[in-house]
Design an enzyme around this catalytic site. Sequence first.
Site, PDB file in Angstrom:
ATOM      1  N   HIS A  38      47.015  37.670  47.517  1.00 39.05           N
ATOM      2  CA  HIS A  38      45.457  36.920  47.916  1.00 39.05           C
ATOM      3  C   HIS A  38      45.288  37.251  49.667  1.00 39.05           C
ATOM      4  O   HIS A  38      45.114  36.419  50.299  1.00 39.05           O
ATOM      5  CB  HIS A  38      45.871  35.491  48.050  1.00 39.05           C
ATOM      6  CG  HIS A  38      45.656  34.879  46.596  1.00 39.05           C
ATOM      7  ND1 HIS A  38      44.310  34.677  46.333  1.00 39.05           N
ATOM      8  CD2 HIS A  38      46.468  35.060  45.532  1.00 39.05           C
ATOM      9  CE1 HIS A  38      44.503  34.061  45.031  1.00 39.05           C
ATOM     10  NE2 HIS A  38      45.453  34.415  44.329  1.00 39.05           N
ATOM     11  N   GLY A  63      43.885  38.685  30.333  1.00 37.81           N
ATOM     12  CA  GLY A  63      44.349  37.532  30.780  1.00 37.81           C
ATOM     13  C   GLY A  63      45.839  37.496  31.215  1.00 37.81           C
ATOM     14  O   GLY A  63      46.589  36.493  31.513  1.00 37.81           O
ATOM     15  N   GLY A 102      46.807  39.159  33.992  1.00 39.96           N
ATOM     16  CA  GLY A 102      46.802  39.647  35.506  1.00 39.96           C
ATOM     17  C   GLY A 102      46.978  41.147  35.697  1.00 39.96           C
ATOM     18  O   GLY A 102      47.434  41.467  36.777  1.00 39.96           O
ATOM     19  N   LEU A 103      46.610  41.873  34.705  1.00 43.77           N
ATOM     20  CA  LEU A 103      46.717  43.261  34.717  1.00 43.77           C
ATOM     21  C   LEU A 103      45.258  44.166  34.920  1.00 43.77           C
ATOM     22  O   LEU A 103      44.933  45.190  34.428  1.00 43.77           O
ATOM     23  CB  LEU A 103      47.517  43.907  33.469  1.00 43.77           C
ATOM     24  CG  LEU A 103      48.729  43.311  33.318  1.00 43.77           C
ATOM     25  CD1 LEU A 103      49.409  43.672  32.063  1.00 43.77           C
ATOM     26  CD2 LEU A 103      49.841  43.672  34.414  1.00 43.77           C
ATOM     27  N   SER A 148      39.761  43.421  33.387  1.00 44.41           N
ATOM     28  CA  SER A 148      38.154  43.307  33.594  1.00 44.41           C
ATOM     29  C   SER A 148      37.823  44.363  34.679  1.00 44.41           C
ATOM     30  O   SER A 148      36.727  45.082  34.317  1.00 44.41           O
ATOM     31  CB  SER A 148      37.857  42.018  34.283  1.00 44.41           C
ATOM     32  OG  SER A 148      38.497  41.522  35.242  1.00 44.41           O
ATOM     33  N   GLU A 158      31.463  42.132  39.321  1.00 43.61           N
ATOM     34  CA  GLU A 158      32.573  40.985  39.122  1.00 43.61           C
ATOM     35  C   GLU A 158      32.286  39.770  39.977  1.00 43.61           C
ATOM     36  O   GLU A 158      32.431  38.679  39.634  1.00 43.61           O
ATOM     37  CB  GLU A 158      34.037  41.631  39.348  1.00 43.61           C
ATOM     38  CG  GLU A 158      35.227  40.450  39.395  1.00 43.61           C
ATOM     39  CD  GLU A 158      35.656  40.684  37.863  1.00 43.61           C
ATOM     40  OE1 GLU A 158      35.848  41.725  37.511  1.00 43.61           O
ATOM     41  OE2 GLU A 158      36.196  39.360  37.464  1.00 43.61           O
ATOM     42  N   ASP A 160      41.739  44.860  42.624  1.00 43.11           N
ATOM     43  CA  ASP A 160      41.721  45.352  41.189  1.00 43.11           C
ATOM     44  C   ASP A 160      40.897  46.640  41.105  1.00 43.11           C
ATOM     45  O   ASP A 160      41.374  47.464  40.490  1.00 43.11           O
ATOM     46  CB  ASP A 160      41.259  44.107  40.212  1.00 43.11           C
ATOM     47  CG  ASP A 160      41.953  42.933  40.413  1.00 43.11           C
ATOM     48  OD1 ASP A 160      43.178  42.904  41.349  1.00 43.11           O
ATOM     49  OD2 ASP A 160      41.633  41.917  40.032  1.00 43.11           O
ATOM     50  N   TYR A 212      41.089  30.226  42.295  1.00 47.73           N
ATOM     51  CA  TYR A 212      41.284  31.336  43.145  1.00 47.73           C
ATOM     52  C   TYR A 212      40.197  30.888  44.132  1.00 47.73           C
ATOM     53  O   TYR A 212      40.404  31.190  45.425  1.00 47.73           O
ATOM     54  CB  TYR A 212      40.844  32.408  42.260  1.00 47.73           C
ATOM     55  CG  TYR A 212      40.688  33.788  42.990  1.00 47.73           C
ATOM     56  CD1 TYR A 212      41.705  34.680  42.829  1.00 47.73           C
ATOM     57  CD2 TYR A 212      39.662  34.185  43.898  1.00 47.73           C
ATOM     58  CE1 TYR A 212      41.816  35.858  43.702  1.00 47.73           C
ATOM     59  CE2 TYR A 212      39.596  35.334  44.340  1.00 47.73           C
ATOM     60  CZ  TYR A 212      40.762  36.085  44.255  1.00 47.73           C
ATOM     61  OH  TYR A 212      40.645  37.432  44.974  1.00 47.73           O
TER      62      TYR A 212
HETATM   63  C1  GLA Z   1      43.088  38.932  41.716  1.00 44.57           C
HETATM   64  C2  GLA Z   1      41.891  39.189  42.274  1.00 44.57           C
HETATM   65  C3  GLA Z   1      42.384  40.302  43.564  1.00 44.57           C
HETATM   66  C4  GLA Z   1      43.475  39.784  44.477  1.00 44.57           C
HETATM   67  C5  GLA Z   1      44.445  39.140  43.563  1.00 44.57           C
HETATM   68  C6  GLA Z   1      45.510  38.378  44.402  1.00 44.57           C
HETATM   69  O1  GLA Z   1      43.788  39.635  40.999  1.00 44.57           O
HETATM   70  O2  GLA Z   1      41.024  39.953  41.614  1.00 44.57           O
HETATM   71  O3  GLA Z   1      40.928  40.649  44.127  1.00 44.57           O
HETATM   72  O4  GLA Z   1      42.918  38.774  45.194  1.00 44.57           O
HETATM   73  O5  GLA Z   1      44.002  38.188  42.621  1.00 44.57           O
HETATM   74  O6  GLA Z   1      46.033  38.997  45.520  1.00 44.57           O
END
Ligand code: GLA
Length: 377
Positions: free
Chosen positions: A35, A124, A126-127, A130, A162, A174, A223
């Site tokens: 973050h 879903g 966290g990889l 999208s 996005e 990402d 978020y």
């Molecule tokens: C998600 C967001 C990224 C980043 C992370 C946390 O993956 O898409 O932009 O902020 O969370 O580090």
Amino acid sequence: METIETLKNNFCEIYNQFPEVTASTSGRVEFLGNHIDYNGGIVLGVAIDKHIAVALSKRSDMQMCFTHPNTKEKVYVDLDNIFKLNPKYNWVNYCIGVVKFIQKAGYKIPCGFDYLDISDLPTGAGLSSSAAIELSMCKALKELFNLDMDTLKMVKISKQAENEFMGMPCGILDQGVCGFGENNDVVTIDCLKESFSSKTLPSGWKLWVFNTCVKHSLVAGDYARLRDNSMNASKILSGSGEVKLLRHFSLDDLNQSKELLSQGEYDCAKHSIDELQRVIKAKNCIEEENAVELGKLLSQSHASSRDLLRNSCIELDYFVEKLTALENVYGARLSGGGFGGSVLAMTNANFTEKDALHLAQEYEIQFGIKPQVFRVN
Ligand code: GLA
């Protein structure tokens, strides 16, 4: 690549011709820098050997035809009238969002196309599935219509899709890692300068992903809360001057203004400032091949996310605690937005598949959920 061959054959079965173009993009795991991308920080990510590939062929009309890879449901969208569909069609929304912002950037898409994808990247988790689909879409459209877009342009268009089409206020991590990452390289993104560089990790360092297979929140909502706290903090720290991102402030600056900030704002700012220092130290550890110190930084990052951002959960903490108690593990942390998703662990070469599966079994007994575990090659 075997999956591309399968994709081409599947495409042929549906559309009675082989696709004109295919494009594939890896998912990513966030290595360090939680973050802080939207605070202008420096973040590290690694492309993983799991992909999403798309196949396209031109049509003679102005329709885009999307076929779902499993259900074979077909969805048609008019190229000249793109709006967001019901969330159950998000698999289409990610693609048409990219098309919309490619058009908005001034590129001409002269006719419609047929579309199919294939993926071995869990969603879903966290990889960044999208971001991977957005980048694949950009690459495929670039090739199909000969569009003059370089990687940075495609990364920016994907992020814009996005943010503005999907409504997820993410930073550039990402899309940046998915766009610039090669297997086994750590990609460094300086989010303020929007500069990207890569470095191959020493071969003895192994990365593992433990997907908790839980999602505890509407990620976009939580978020956005963390992002808002950071933005409010940066406004307060900027005083009456031009608003500067948290990247520009030190712990001293923060502590001088402490009483002006809410607890949430203070915690987010403290995490962001500390995390940037960890990333800078981590880059040195990678240069010096100091795995032990690097591992500590990963675990410290997790503790800070857990305690200050509060974006961890018992399932993520469980994996991190169990992993970091093992002697072959250098460090572990939640990776990505948080509130569920995956833990990244960095280990030496003596940590085996058997060790990983053992942890997975223990997790399943504890939570009644079967996790996904794999090594990043
Ligand atoms: C998600 C967001 C990224 C980043 C992370 C946390 O993956 O898409 O932009 O902020 O969370 O580090």
